[in-house]
Design a protein around this motif. Structure first.
Motif, PDB file in Angstrom:
ATOM      1  N   PHE A 120       0.861  -1.187   0.000  1.00  0.00           N
ATOM      2  CA  PHE A 120       0.000   0.000   0.000  1.00  0.00           C
ATOM      3  C   PHE A 120       0.896   1.235   0.000  1.00  0.00           C
ATOM      4  CE2 PHE A 120      -4.322  -1.649   0.961  1.00  0.00           C
ATOM      5  CZ  PHE A 120      -3.997  -2.993   1.148  1.00  0.00           C
ATOM      6  N   THR A 121       0.649   2.156  -0.923  1.00  0.00           N
ATOM      7  CA  THR A 121       1.506   3.345  -1.038  1.00  0.00           C
ATOM      8  C   THR A 121       1.592   4.116   0.281  1.00  0.00           C
ATOM      9  OG1 THR A 121       0.940   3.449  -3.349  1.00  0.00           O
ATOM     10  CG2 THR A 121       1.863   5.449  -2.411  1.00  0.00           C
ATOM     11  N   ASP A 122       0.501   4.131   1.028  1.00  0.00           N
ATOM     12  CA  ASP A 122       0.495   4.870   2.296  1.00  0.00           C
ATOM     13  C   ASP A 122       1.299   4.181   3.399  1.00  0.00           C
ATOM     14  OD1 ASP A 122      -1.257   6.584   1.050  1.00  0.00           O
ATOM     15  OD2 ASP A 122      -3.040   5.575   1.827  1.00  0.00           O
ATOM     16  N   TYR A 123       1.754   2.966   3.153  1.00  0.00           N
ATOM     17  CA  TYR A 123       2.441   2.209   4.213  1.00  0.00           C
ATOM     18  C   TYR A 123       3.817   1.750   3.721  1.00  0.00           C
ATOM     19  CZ  TYR A 123      -2.080   2.210   6.531  1.00  0.00           C
ATOM     20  OH  TYR A 123      -3.245   2.605   7.144  1.00  0.00           O
ATOM     21  N   PRO A 124       4.778   2.685   3.616  1.00  0.00           N
ATOM     22  CA  PRO A 124       6.099   2.301   3.107  1.00  0.00           C
ATOM     23  C   PRO A 124       6.766   1.254   4.003  1.00  0.00           C
ATOM     24  CG  PRO A 124       6.039   4.632   3.766  1.00  0.00           C
ATOM     25  CD  PRO A 124       4.665   4.102   3.956  1.00  0.00           C
ATOM     26  N   GLY A 125       7.529   0.384   3.371  1.00  0.00           N
ATOM     27  CA  GLY A 125       8.280  -0.626   4.133  1.00  0.00           C
ATOM     28  C   GLY A 125       7.425  -1.774   4.628  1.00  0.00           C
ATOM     29  N   GLU A 126       6.136  -1.772   4.274  1.00  0.00           N
ATOM     30  CA  GLU A 126       5.258  -2.838   4.772  1.00  0.00           C
ATOM     31  C   GLU A 126       4.684  -3.658   3.616  1.00  0.00           C
ATOM     32  OE1 GLU A 126       2.284  -1.382   7.458  1.00  0.00           O
ATOM     33  OE2 GLU A 126       3.758  -0.264   8.645  1.00  0.00           O
ATOM     34  N   ILE A 127       4.506  -4.930   3.893  1.00  0.00           N
ATOM     35  CA  ILE A 127       3.854  -5.810   2.916  1.00  0.00           C
ATOM     36  C   ILE A 127       2.663  -6.458   3.631  1.00  0.00           C
ATOM     37  CG2 ILE A 127       4.141  -7.844   1.429  1.00  0.00           C
ATOM     38  CD1 ILE A 127       7.119  -7.254   1.311  1.00  0.00           C
TER      39      ILE A 127
END
Ligand code: M6R
Length: 615
Positions: free
Chosen positions: A177-184
């Motif tokens: 999600f673009t709003d959640y960098p570094g996360e999958i």
């Protein structure tokens, strides 16, 4: 089918993703793609048609893609032809091209499995202004997540959960999600997905080999669960969005076992591993410890064996052995048929599901059907932690290690020996096999690894024969009883990797139609290891010769002169119960060398994938 990888950590992601995809290429190889995020920037998507090498060269081995968080996919097409547009990752943005490059999107994702109601979902999304650039169900799924995410202004897990409620079918879904960098983010139903952890990174994969180089500590995400994955943690959620705790599993396979180890192809390596695999599987077999106690075994009145492809062939061989040694009636059903049939089973029926991957969609569905009918299920699987292993009542583990080549060899041999020992144990517990005979069988089984090695050491003549086979348009494999089951497997091996049309026939059936196909030079390969029916099959071979056939035979020990045979392959003698374990080895080698002689990609034959997780 298809391979998924994901990484978030402190290193540049692209190289790690490509390395993982290389290990998963056997799961699908008609196109590939990765999406990598550099900090909070929009994901950069790169997709290519064909094998992974194109993606590797396009990204200079991943060097051109900056960022420490990303996902990747290697595809076996289900919805839509292999093309760049249909390749994953897919984006939620309304782009008009193929989804390549940086695209304004809230969500980007990859998916394995099939969304059965994707057309209905697509219609709905079209009415909400979504546009589609591909023919895939995956793009629909990604856009559905995006729809809930934006409409209700909810977090990724809630959007994924709403999507799971609406989507029918099977999926392993991995999203950024673009709003959640570094996360999958990930979710799963009926398609395998594991999450691996190290101290400062997290990995996702549809199959263990993709992450073995980095970690062996993994979590198996369960059906209808989702996960939030960061470099430092992984958190699992149920369909209500509540946190759940999953156990960590340590994978015993070492990284080297998923490498070619100097062999030109995985298939050749795996063929040569068979002595060790058979020996390890024999050592690991312990019926009591997995719950198959004498009482349970004595209660078995009927057996139904099910599986697909080669696993089904193991069932065909086991049928003869179990009925012979334990006098229990056995039926063998293709899992794809079993799941849709209403078979009247009586009390005391044991269903045996055989599967290397433990994820084959039809075999899993057959297992579930058996359980719905209240039947006991024994799984014979190679991948521990797989869906079939987890859902069965009893699990026999074939200790073959990771099998990478699409054509199964060592897992087949491990399954065969498991089923032989099961039959012997059953016969013994039922009082039909004396202690002396039991000890004899165990001794005979222990001699198999050396005998398989003898066949492997004598492969030059098979290489020579394969040059002749490579020119064939069509071949026939014939045999009776146990030999027939090996014909089925030998024929599948041949057609699977050499693309030569080949048929396996119970030798007695030839005269009922098939013999009309025999013409000058047609190769008829007779498996004739069973002394009691050798003469009968030999007569059928001679009938073919009279119609112009070139005869190849596989015989066990000294059989005397079979003068009409053009090319004879002699395997070491052993008790009839175990001859399939030896007879299959020259057939595997013949297929391998024939494929090589035809210049084909042995490990990744066209149109196929290693693990068939769709129906
Ligand atoms: O993973 P499984 O054992 O359930 O797979 C079943 C078949 O797809 C598999 O045996 C297939 O037939 C092989 N590619 C044959 O070499």
């Amino acid at each position: 089918m298809c391979g998924i990888v994901g990484y978030t950590g402190r290193e540049q992601a692209a190289g790690i993703l490509l390395d993982g995809l290389r290990k998963l290429e056997y799961r699908g190889y008609d196109s590939a793609g990765i999406a990598v995020r550099n900090g909070a920037e929009q994901a950069q998507v790169v997709k290519t048609l064909g094998k992974l090498d194109s993606l590797i060269s396009l990204t200079d081995g991943g060097k051109t893609l900056m960022g420490k968080c990303g996902i990747g996919h290697t595809r076996w097409a289900t919805h839509g032809v292999p093309s760049v547009a249909n390749a994953h990752p897919h984006v939620s943005g309304n782009c008009r091209n193929t989804g390549n490059g940086p695209v304004e999107s809230a969500v980007v994702g990859v998916h394995n499995g099939i969304i059965e109601n994707y057309m209905e979902l697509k219609e709905k999304l079209l009415t909400h202004g979504y546009m589609f650039y591909s023919e895939t169900d995956t793009e629909v799924l990604v856009k559905l997540v995006d729809y809930y995410y934006r409409k209700y202004k909810i977090g990724p897990i809630d959007a994924i959960n709403r999507t799971m409620v609406r989507a029918r079918g099977s999926y392993a879904l991995t999203l950024m999600f673009t709003d959640y960098p570094g996360e999958i983010y990930a979710a799963r139903k009926d398609s395998p997905l594991i999450i691996g952890r190290t101290e400062d990174a997290s990995f996702l994969a549809s199959d263990v080999p993709a992450i073995l180089n980095y970690t062996r500590d993994v979590y198996y995400i369960q059906n209808h669960q989702s996960a939030r994955i960061t470099p430092d943690s992984v958190t699992f959620f149920d369909l209500n969005g509540d946190k759940v705790v999953l156990p960590e599993t340590h994978i015993e396979w070492d990284a080297l076992s998923a490498e070619k180890d100097g062999y030109e192809h995985f298939m050749l390596k795996e063929i040569h591993e068979q002595p060790k695999v058979v020996s390890n599987t024999l050592k690991a077999l312990d019926f009591q410890s997995i719950g198959l106690t004498d009482t349970v075994l004595k209660g078995i009145r009927q057996i139904c064996i099910t599986g697909c492809g080669s696993a089904w062939h193991v069932g065909m061989a086991a049928q003869y052995v179990i009925e012979d040694l334990a006098s229990v009636p056995v039926r063998v059903e293709l899992a794809s048929e079993f799941r849709y049939r209403s078979i009247p089973f009586s009390e005391g029926t044991l269903v045996i599901v055989i599967s290397q991957s433990g994820e084959t969609a039809d075999s899993l569905a057959a297992l579930r059907k058996a359980k719905e009918c209240g039947l006991m299920v024994l799984a014979v699987v190679n991948v521990m932690g797989s869906s079939i292993a987890r859902e069965a009542d009893f699990v026999l583990h074939t200790v073959a290690g990771p099998e990478i080549s699409v054509a199964t060899t060592k897992a087949f041999s491990a399954q065969l020996i498991c089923m032989d020992l099961f039959a012997i144990q059953l016969g013994y517990v039922k009082g039909l096999i004396s202690q002396e005979k039991y000890d004899f069988y165990i001794k005979e089984a222990s001699l198999l690894p050396d005998k398989i090695q003898m066949i492997l050491d004598d492969k030059q003549k098979l290489q020579w024969l394969s040059t002749k086979l490579a020119a064939q348009k069509s071949m026939f494999f014939i045999g009776r009883s146990l030999d027939y089951s090996i014909c089925l497997e030998g024929s599948l091996k041949m057609k699977e990797i050499s693309y030569i049309h080949s048929e396996a026939y119970a030798a007695g059936e030839l005269k009922h139609g098939t013999i009309s196909l025999i013409e000058e030079g047609t190769v008829v390969l007779g498996v004739m290891t069973e002394k009691s029916v050798l003469e009968k099959t030999y007569s059928n071979m001679v009938e073919c010769k009279a119609r112009g056939a070139y005869l190849v035979s596989i015989v066990s020990g000294n059989t005397g002169k079979l003068k009409e045979i053009d090319f004879n392959i002699c395997i070491p003698d052993c008790d009839a119960v175990f001859t399939p374990s030896l007879a299959i080895v020259p057939l595997q080698l013949l297929s391998y060398y024939t494929s090589i002689n035809r210049g084909l990609d042995v490990d990744k034959p066209r149109n196929l994938a290693k693990s068939v997780t769709v129906e």
